[in-house]
Design an enzyme around this catalytic site. Sequence first.
Site, mmCIF file in Angstrom:
data_model
loop_
_atom_site.group_PDB
_atom_site.id
_atom_site.type_symbol
_atom_site.label_atom_id
_atom_site.label_comp_id
_atom_site.label_asym_id
_atom_site.label_seq_id
_atom_site.Cartn_x
_atom_site.Cartn_y
_atom_site.Cartn_z
ATOM 1 N N ARG A 1 0.778 -1.253 -0.007
ATOM 2 C CA ARG A 1 0.020 0.044 -0.210
ATOM 3 C C ARG A 1 1.026 1.198 0.064
ATOM 4 O O ARG A 1 0.469 1.994 -0.756
ATOM 5 C CB ARG A 1 -0.868 0.071 0.956
ATOM 6 C CG ARG A 1 -2.143 -1.165 0.864
ATOM 7 C CD ARG A 1 -3.194 -1.199 2.016
ATOM 8 N NE ARG A 1 -4.046 -2.149 1.359
ATOM 9 C CZ ARG A 1 -5.230 -2.448 2.356
ATOM 10 N NH1 ARG A 1 -5.139 -2.087 3.535
ATOM 11 N NH2 ARG A 1 -6.264 -3.275 1.908
ATOM 12 N N HIS B 1 -6.173 -0.820 -6.998
ATOM 13 C CA HIS B 1 -5.402 -2.089 -6.774
ATOM 14 C C HIS B 1 -5.057 -1.981 -4.988
ATOM 15 O O HIS B 1 -4.824 -0.783 -4.623
ATOM 16 C CB HIS B 1 -4.272 -2.508 -7.542
ATOM 17 C CG HIS B 1 -3.048 -1.664 -7.883
ATOM 18 N ND1 HIS B 1 -2.195 -2.171 -8.867
ATOM 19 C CD2 HIS B 1 -2.855 -0.453 -7.420
ATOM 20 C CE1 HIS B 1 -1.336 -0.970 -8.752
ATOM 21 N NE2 HIS B 1 -1.625 -0.003 -7.921
ATOM 22 N N GLU B 2 -4.611 -3.043 -4.587
ATOM 23 C CA GLU B 2 -4.179 -3.172 -3.148
ATOM 24 C C GLU B 2 -5.132 -2.543 -2.159
ATOM 25 O O GLU B 2 -4.951 -2.118 -1.082
ATOM 26 C CB GLU B 2 -2.888 -2.640 -2.904
ATOM 27 C CG GLU B 2 -1.895 -2.859 -3.830
ATOM 28 C CD GLU B 2 -1.510 -4.446 -3.873
ATOM 29 O OE1 GLU B 2 -1.854 -5.016 -2.790
ATOM 30 O OE2 GLU B 2 -0.775 -4.908 -4.831
ATOM 31 N N GLY B 3 -6.485 -2.577 -2.666
ATOM 32 C CA GLY B 3 -7.468 -2.147 -1.919
ATOM 33 C C GLY B 3 -8.005 -0.976 -2.199
ATOM 34 O O GLY B 3 -7.275 0.158 -2.165
ATOM 35 N N GLN C 1 -10.051 1.660 1.768
ATOM 36 C CA GLN C 1 -9.027 2.034 2.727
ATOM 37 C C GLN C 1 -9.750 3.253 3.831
ATOM 38 O O GLN C 1 -9.220 3.180 4.734
ATOM 39 C CB GLN C 1 -8.176 3.006 2.007
ATOM 40 C CG GLN C 1 -7.192 2.319 0.830
ATOM 41 C CD GLN C 1 -6.419 1.278 1.266
ATOM 42 O OE1 GLN C 1 -5.708 1.346 2.493
ATOM 43 N NE2 GLN C 1 -6.341 0.250 0.789
#
Lengths: 600, 600
Positions: free
Chosen positions: B296, B438-440, B445
């Site tokens: 992240r 991407h990555e959440g 978040q």
Amino acid sequence: MPKQYLNLRNLYFLLHEVHQASSLCKYAYYQDHNKETFNMVLDAAKSLADKHLHPYLTEMDRKAPRYEHGQIFVHPQVKNLMKLYGEGGWISATATYEEGGQQLPLIVSNLVGFIFGAANYSASVFPFLSTGASNLIRNFGKEELKKTFIPKMYTGEWQGTMALTEPQAGSSLSDVQTTAYPTATGHFLIKGQKIFISAGDHDAVENVVHLLLARIQGAPAGTKGISLFVVPKKRLENGQLVSNDVITAGMYHKMGYKGAPIAHLIFGEKEDCHGYLVGEPHKGLSYMFQMMNEARLAVGMSAVSIASAAYYASLEYAQERPQGRPLSAKNLAEPQIPIIEHFDVRRMLLFQKSVVEGSLSLLMQCSLYADLAKVSEGETKAEYELLLDLLTPVAKSYPSEMAILTTSAAIQCLGGYGFLEDFTPEQFFRDTRIHPIHEGTTGIQGLDLLGRKAMMQDGKAVVLFMTEIRKTLLAVPAVSRLRPRKHELAEASQYLQGITMHLADLAKEGQIEKCLADATLYLEYFGIIAIAWQWLVQGIAAEKALDNDNLSEEEYNFYQGKILTLHYFYEYELPKIKILHRRLESSNYLTVTMKSTYLV
Amino acid sequence: MPKQYLNLRNLYFLLHEVHQASSLCKYAYYQDHNKETFNMVLDAAKSLADKHLHPYLTEMDRKAPRYEHGQIFVHPQVKNLMKLYGEGGWISATATYEEGGQQLPLIVSNLVGFIFGAANYSASVFPFLSTGASNLIRNFGKEELKKTFIPKMYTGEWQGTMALTEPQAGSSLSDVQTTAYPTATGHFLIKGQKIFISAGDHDAVENVVHLLLARIQGAPAGTKGISLFVVPKKRLENGQLVSNDVITAGMYHKMGYKGAPIAHLIFGEKEDCHGYLVGEPHKGLSYMFQMMNEARLAVGMSAVSIASAAYYASLEYAQERPQGRPLSAKNLAEPQIPIIEHFDVRRMLLFQKSVVEGSLSLLMQCSLYADLAKVSEGETKAEYELLLDLLTPVAKSYPSEMAILTTSAAIQCLGGYGFLEDFTPEQFFRDTRIHPIHEGTTGIQGLDLLGRKAMMQDGKAVVLFMTEIRKTLLAVPAVSRLRPRKHELAEASQYLQGITMHLADLAKEGQIEKCLADATLYLEYFGIIAIAWQWLVQGIAAEKALDNDNLSEEEYNFYQGKILTLHYFYEYELPKIKILHRRLESSNYLTVTMKSTYLV
């Protein structure tokens, strides 16, 4: 491909319940029209769009025009479309009966543009450009020019363009250098280059007709020495089309809006490019601004149309895609829920809906002012024109800037799939990025709004706008759940008036740089208030409809959706003006006082 | 191609003058490093990027990977790069000496990521993914796994990936269905599908090593039944690489970030896909979150890196492009001025600079917390970890969301040319759109920040963050032109504390839906304050440097640019929190109470 790209029900709502378009039909010019004929036009446009535009949305993006051997080749469907646009009377719809048109009001014809744009933006620009170019000839050209060029443009056989920009003069039209040399036989010889010419050359038509800005040899410098010419790619000689020395020097490769070819053109390399003066010498820019103002509304409309298509693509996805569970859910054996049930997805959808339907309503309001100006006289006419002048940069820019964000929100609703070419939002995000740029960048619109429109006639246009808002405020019923929003809009418009006076005072003190430094923020401010106003107008109409206890579930949901979206806009968007206000009031003029060398 | 994509001088400033990175070298773990070795690392990275990454920026976008006969083929330069990444020790830099690394602190290695990303984002992800995957094996894997997989990943011969997402489970990891069946010989048989796997297959390496989440047969439902496995594309049998039944079912076609292949993978179609358990059964998600948190920060860094490249592309254009004249100019015979002299262009450049340099500083701050946590113990370690946990979603999302706007501003600075493929901003605009996904996603978040991080340990992390801000406020000298900004930041952080308590109270009352409905707005709010904080930190350092009367002109401009950009951020960006505050306080929870059927 998503099934829906707009909601026809919403167009009827805006046209009839909100803007009462058929009230235009009491004027002689529009008397042959009525509510039903307006709806028939929209339905026919939707049917054409469904069948001939929307199916080619993705394909025209992937199979972009090619430039080969000095000519541009577009997607084969463009040729079919030009024929259909011509046969259906779509290019000439706003012209008079005598001129072969249907005397359709702009409030309807601009909705046609919206429908075509939402279905396939690239495919929608060809007829629109011909309409604009032919309007210039209609309004300012001699009879012979009209006879030669307009009929072929109306049938879709010839393409119209506007040719303004030059390599050394992008936003700075006063620096136009293309030159027109007078000849003894009446025509001029044109010499120069034009860049970024939309539909400037393509193989779906047999000729291209440029409405071109040039400087007659010896003309004064600056904008006051610019004249308007008709310059065809091929000219008629003895009934034959022959080359007119217009060379297609290249085609631009763009990030989006790929289906439409944008050309770089060279005029008169062999000293044989004939141009025909339109109207008086040196008055070209004022003529062109007529077309430009129409084009600016059309750009706003195109931005909204793409944003609409993106909204429905993401709405459809959100309704169908199961993912995750309610925040309170603990049981993983329960099935996942459609993502439209997640609050953040709803927020992103409401954001899109509020911008799309608010902007569309504003653009229709502007179109209505244009229609009313056409059939009015004296002071009334002048007032409609002033309102239209004032709101044109707003109606161009707010949707253009916001569509970047709303199409981005559409991508976000789809998660990882939003980033893929298999889904349409990414194309909408690319396509719409042109709108804050062409027909005058947002920065230029800000200067136009604050430096010219808001200041002219000692601020009369802003006063008229305030009066329009006041009419809406007075139309909120005494008992209404919209009353808190009424007060918020009243307060916001007072704020706007205050900041306008503050900035006007700076200008009066000769501090023009401080006045205009954040003109783009003033434009944004103005846009938010204009949209809030249009939402209150829509809310009043929706509340009225909801008084009927016998609405079908579908109708009930439609109107409740309007009220909900109004509240969204007043909760999330309208408050932003306070920050813009604070900034515009600040005495820290850092972009004025800074040194450019500090930017490293 | 623009010459500049980042400013090394700024990296030195942030590393040494702002974050005093060499103070880490007093700890035994980092004792072999010093200011000079840190700078040498940056210089070497820049040199590699100049020579081997940046020249391929456009080409890797145009010649995107191909999927043919079940395999993905990438641009040939990737093969050269994997070798260079391996030889230069770039993949292993943060590992210990024993493991073959250089014990480089994250604050430096993440700047290496920034340099590579700014030069060519797609080309930068290959080594980063291998580092992340190998870290998981290093930290949680058995000796045999380490020996088998890590060395080949460090040399760049094998590619590492993280394989989480499945078709039915995007953001909802509790719904992962890929299954691991135990065997008598110790390994597991893996069966399932994974989608959106970055560098999930390509021909520049001889093997691909997936760190994969799966559920051991019979494991509990939800996140508590997920385990972590190493699943290579090819497994070693008798010293030979043989197929491990991992099929590349397809490759995604994306709007940007095109140089990196994203694969759809099928595991165990022939019941012969071996997977090797990492760590304990059912603890896979907590292990993966270690990698995810690093990832992240890396995503935030990538967003800033692309935004940096776009900033310099537009700055260069604005310095060189003549267009228009000053607002007060009347004489058209005067030459046109470079557009950097126009206030609106300056505003768009300052906006970019403020986001790029503010975000970069925040990401370095987070990296420093991670480095300090590594060498600290007890309560101190716990506090650094809490700060890092709290700020990770912020440092991921603020740059990711803002880079959409800053790359768009870069396009706008170039006008019509910004929309063309001949200039780089349009690619940056497309490339960076992946980062809020991407990555959440940003929505995820927001829930992580407000629902978990801000609430954990009764809000302790937020208290620690406030203490960090207070330290900065106290560091503003008694006589300083930054004092008004100090008071604005103090006020803003009180606001943030207030709204956090308000939302926490809702959660305590069991109104979790109302608490979290606008978590994304809370995340944005938090981000603005975190960046304002980092600007004040930078301002203090710049003011100190400006006390020196013997600065060269270049140095003087650099530091004045810092002060100017700080003022920009406080004038134009920080005030936005008031609107977010107002919304988060509002009792109109319309996204909670609405019906989804109102969205039409």
